[in-house]
Motif scaffolding. Structure first.
Motif, PDB file in Angstrom:
ATOM      1  N   VAL A 109     -39.700  64.274 -29.208  1.00 57.72           N
ATOM      2  CA  VAL A 109     -38.944  64.386 -27.957  1.00 57.72           C
ATOM      3  C   VAL A 109     -38.346  65.782 -27.814  1.00 57.72           C
ATOM      4  O   VAL A 109     -38.423  66.400 -26.749  1.00 57.72           O
ATOM      5  N   GLN A 110     -37.759  66.295 -28.887  1.00 57.52           N
ATOM      6  CA  GLN A 110     -37.154  67.631 -28.842  1.00 57.52           C
ATOM      7  C   GLN A 110     -38.219  68.700 -28.608  1.00 57.52           C
ATOM      8  O   GLN A 110     -38.007  69.643 -27.836  1.00 57.52           O
ATOM      9  N   THR A 111     -39.372  68.549 -29.257  1.00 51.75           N
ATOM     10  CA  THR A 111     -40.465  69.508 -29.073  1.00 51.75           C
ATOM     11  C   THR A 111     -40.929  69.489 -27.618  1.00 51.75           C
ATOM     12  O   THR A 111     -41.157  70.549 -27.015  1.00 51.75           O
ATOM     13  N   ALA A 112     -41.066  68.288 -27.052  1.00 50.64           N
ATOM     14  CA  ALA A 112     -41.485  68.168 -25.652  1.00 50.64           C
ATOM     15  C   ALA A 112     -40.482  68.843 -24.727  1.00 50.64           C
ATOM     16  O   ALA A 112     -40.871  69.531 -23.768  1.00 50.64           O
ATOM     17  N   GLU A 113     -39.186  68.666 -25.010  1.00 56.33           N
ATOM     18  CA  GLU A 113     -38.154  69.292 -24.177  1.00 56.33           C
ATOM     19  C   GLU A 113     -38.222  70.814 -24.266  1.00 56.33           C
ATOM     20  O   GLU A 113     -38.103  71.508 -23.258  1.00 56.33           O
ATOM     21  N   VAL A 114     -38.389  71.351 -25.476  1.00 57.30           N
ATOM     22  CA  VAL A 114     -38.431  72.807 -25.651  1.00 57.30           C
ATOM     23  C   VAL A 114     -39.615  73.404 -24.907  1.00 57.30           C
ATOM     24  O   VAL A 114     -39.499  74.448 -24.255  1.00 57.30           O
ATOM     25  N   PRO A 123     -54.941  77.308 -31.462  1.00 56.82           N
ATOM     26  CA  PRO A 123     -54.595  77.818 -30.130  1.00 56.82           C
ATOM     27  C   PRO A 123     -53.064  77.924 -30.000  1.00 56.82           C
ATOM     28  O   PRO A 123     -52.313  77.196 -30.658  1.00 56.82           O
ATOM     29  N   ASP A 124     -52.596  78.805 -29.130  1.00 56.75           N
ATOM     30  CA  ASP A 124     -51.165  79.096 -28.998  1.00 56.75           C
ATOM     31  C   ASP A 124     -50.320  77.838 -28.791  1.00 56.75           C
ATOM     32  O   ASP A 124     -49.283  77.665 -29.430  1.00 56.75           O
ATOM     33  N   ARG A 125     -50.756  76.971 -27.894  1.00 58.90           N
ATOM     34  CA  ARG A 125     -49.975  75.784 -27.563  1.00 58.90           C
ATOM     35  C   ARG A 125     -49.877  74.836 -28.769  1.00 58.90           C
ATOM     36  O   ARG A 125     -48.803  74.327 -29.089  1.00 58.90           O
ATOM     37  N   GLN A 126     -51.006  74.598 -29.451  1.00 57.52           N
ATOM     38  CA  GLN A 126     -51.000  73.732 -30.630  1.00 57.52           C
ATOM     39  C   GLN A 126     -50.169  74.355 -31.749  1.00 57.52           C
ATOM     40  O   GLN A 126     -49.412  73.668 -32.434  1.00 57.52           O
ATOM     41  N   ARG A 127     -50.312  75.659 -31.921  1.00 56.98           N
ATOM     42  CA  ARG A 127     -49.553  76.351 -32.957  1.00 56.98           C
ATOM     43  C   ARG A 127     -48.050  76.208 -32.698  1.00 56.98           C
ATOM     44  O   ARG A 127     -47.273  75.917 -33.604  1.00 56.98           O
ATOM     45  N   ALA A 128     -47.635  76.381 -31.442  1.00 63.08           N
ATOM     46  CA  ALA A 128     -46.214  76.256 -31.094  1.00 63.08           C
ATOM     47  C   ALA A 128     -45.713  74.846 -31.410  1.00 63.08           C
ATOM     48  O   ALA A 128     -44.614  74.662 -31.969  1.00 63.08           O
ATOM     49  N   MET A 129     -46.519  73.839 -31.090  1.00 59.44           N
ATOM     50  CA  MET A 129     -46.094  72.463 -31.342  1.00 59.44           C
ATOM     51  C   MET A 129     -46.019  72.158 -32.837  1.00 59.44           C
ATOM     52  O   MET A 129     -45.091  71.488 -33.296  1.00 59.44           O
ATOM     53  N   VAL A 130     -46.975  72.643 -33.616  1.00 60.80           N
ATOM     54  CA  VAL A 130     -46.958  72.416 -35.064  1.00 60.80           C
ATOM     55  C   VAL A 130     -45.750  73.111 -35.694  1.00 60.80           C
ATOM     56  O   VAL A 130     -45.056  72.535 -36.541  1.00 60.80           O
ATOM     57  N   VAL A 131     -45.494  74.330 -35.261  1.00 56.04           N
ATOM     58  CA  VAL A 131     -44.353  75.072 -35.817  1.00 56.04           C
ATOM     59  C   VAL A 131     -43.041  74.370 -35.471  1.00 56.04           C
ATOM     60  O   VAL A 131     -42.175  74.192 -36.336  1.00 56.04           O
ATOM     61  N   LEU A 132     -42.902  73.929 -34.220  1.00 51.76           N
ATOM     62  CA  LEU A 132     -41.664  73.251 -33.839  1.00 51.76           C
ATOM     63  C   LEU A 132     -41.504  71.913 -34.570  1.00 51.76           C
ATOM     64  O   LEU A 132     -40.418  71.560 -35.007  1.00 51.76           O
ATOM     65  N   ARG A 133     -42.604  71.165 -34.706  1.00 56.34           N
ATOM     66  CA  ARG A 133     -42.528  69.839 -35.337  1.00 56.34           C
ATOM     67  C   ARG A 133     -42.309  69.920 -36.842  1.00 56.34           C
ATOM     68  O   ARG A 133     -41.489  69.202 -37.397  1.00 56.34           O
ATOM     69  N   TYR A 134     -43.057  70.780 -37.529  1.00 55.36           N
ATOM     70  CA  TYR A 134     -43.058  70.733 -38.995  1.00 55.36           C
ATOM     71  C   TYR A 134     -42.300  71.867 -39.669  1.00 55.36           C
ATOM     72  O   TYR A 134     -41.795  71.686 -40.775  1.00 55.36           O
ATOM     73  N   TYR A 135     -42.207  73.017 -39.036  1.00 57.92           N
ATOM     74  CA  TYR A 135     -41.442  74.099 -39.660  1.00 57.92           C
ATOM     75  C   TYR A 135     -39.999  74.103 -39.171  1.00 57.92           C
ATOM     76  O   TYR A 135     -39.082  74.399 -39.925  1.00 57.92           O
ATOM     77  N   GLU A 136     -39.796  73.777 -37.912  1.00 61.98           N
ATOM     78  CA  GLU A 136     -38.438  73.705 -37.364  1.00 61.98           C
ATOM     79  C   GLU A 136     -37.863  72.297 -37.456  1.00 61.98           C
ATOM     80  O   GLU A 136     -36.705  72.077 -37.153  1.00 61.98           O
ATOM     81  N   ASP A 137     -38.708  71.322 -37.824  1.00 58.12           N
ATOM     82  CA  ASP A 137     -38.308  69.932 -38.039  1.00 58.12           C
ATOM     83  C   ASP A 137     -37.684  69.294 -36.799  1.00 58.12           C
ATOM     84  O   ASP A 137     -36.706  68.557 -36.884  1.00 58.12           O
ATOM     85  N   LEU A 138     -38.270  69.581 -35.639  1.00 60.74           N
ATOM     86  CA  LEU A 138     -37.825  68.941 -34.406  1.00 60.74           C
ATOM     87  C   LEU A 138     -38.576  67.629 -34.221  1.00 60.74           C
ATOM     88  O   LEU A 138     -39.714  67.478 -34.678  1.00 60.74           O
ATOM     89  N   SER A 139     -37.973  66.688 -33.521  1.00 59.91           N
ATOM     90  CA  SER A 139     -38.654  65.433 -33.215  1.00 59.91           C
ATOM     91  C   SER A 139     -39.674  65.679 -32.110  1.00 59.91           C
ATOM     92  O   SER A 139     -39.696  66.742 -31.480  1.00 59.91           O
TER      93      SER A 139
END
Length: 188
Positions: free
Chosen positions: A154-159, A136-152
């Motif tokens: 906390v940073q993912t939650a802020e974005v 789903p879009d929301r899960q995909r965005a979180m996975v991409v931010l966490r593992y491909y963009e290497d955000l923490s």
């Protein structure tokens, strides 16, 4: 105009005319080390690259000076004696250094794993992206931010403007779905 007095000079002797040979001899080895230790440490640091090695070098030179303390006639020349001990000790250390490299016919390194096939890496990369795109879009965005963009988290939650707990639970569910994806089963 009055010439300032040197702190170590006897009373009434100006800084300009003061020379260390007029300095009183040190009463004890410990008083000498207290008075001259920082200066001697700077000298030791100029002889070595590592500050810890410089401290060890100074300790060794001071040990040699302590052993010879009673034999040193002119205590005004102690700095010269210790500096010579520093240089001689450092030279001895350099000459005695252990060489850990040996020539041999076979390389000691174990044969590494063979380099992965670039085609197989590309197949895996494509399969992973197809599996991520199924999320789903929301899960995909979180996975991409966490593992491909290497955000923490906390940073993912802020974005995304969500709580950290939401990121944790959504990413956990997304990883569970990715583990169940049939295209990625051979990877495990």
């Amino acid at each position: 105009m009055t010439t300032p007095l040197c702190a170590n000079a006897p009373k009434g002797v100006s800084h300009a005319s003061y020379h260390p040979k007029h300095a009183p001899p040190y009463k004890s080895f410990s008083s000498y080390v207290r008075a001259r230790g920082p200066v001697l440490l700077r000298t030791a640091r100029s002889l070595t690259a590592n500050p810890s090695d410089a401290e060890d070098l100074l300790q060794t030179a001071l040990t040699k000076t302590y052993v010879a303390w009673d034999r040193i006639e002119d205590h005004r020349a102690l700095d010269v004696y210790v500096r010579r001990a520093l240089v001689n000790t450092r030279t001895s250390q350099w000459r005695k250094r252990k060489v850990d490299e040996f020539a041999c016919e076979e390389l000691p390194e174990p044969a590494g794993l063979p380099a992965p096939d670039p085609a197989e890496e590309q197949v895996l990369h494509d399969a992973m992206w197809r599996a991520v795109m199924k999320l789903p879009d929301r899960q995909r965005a979180m996975v991409v931010l966490r593992y491909y963009e290497d955000l923490s988290e906390v940073q993912t939650a802020e974005v995304l403007g969500v709580s950290v707990g939401t990121v944790k639970s959504a990413v956990s569910r997304a990883l569970g779905k990715l583990r169940q994806d049939p295209e990625l089963v051979p990877v495990r």
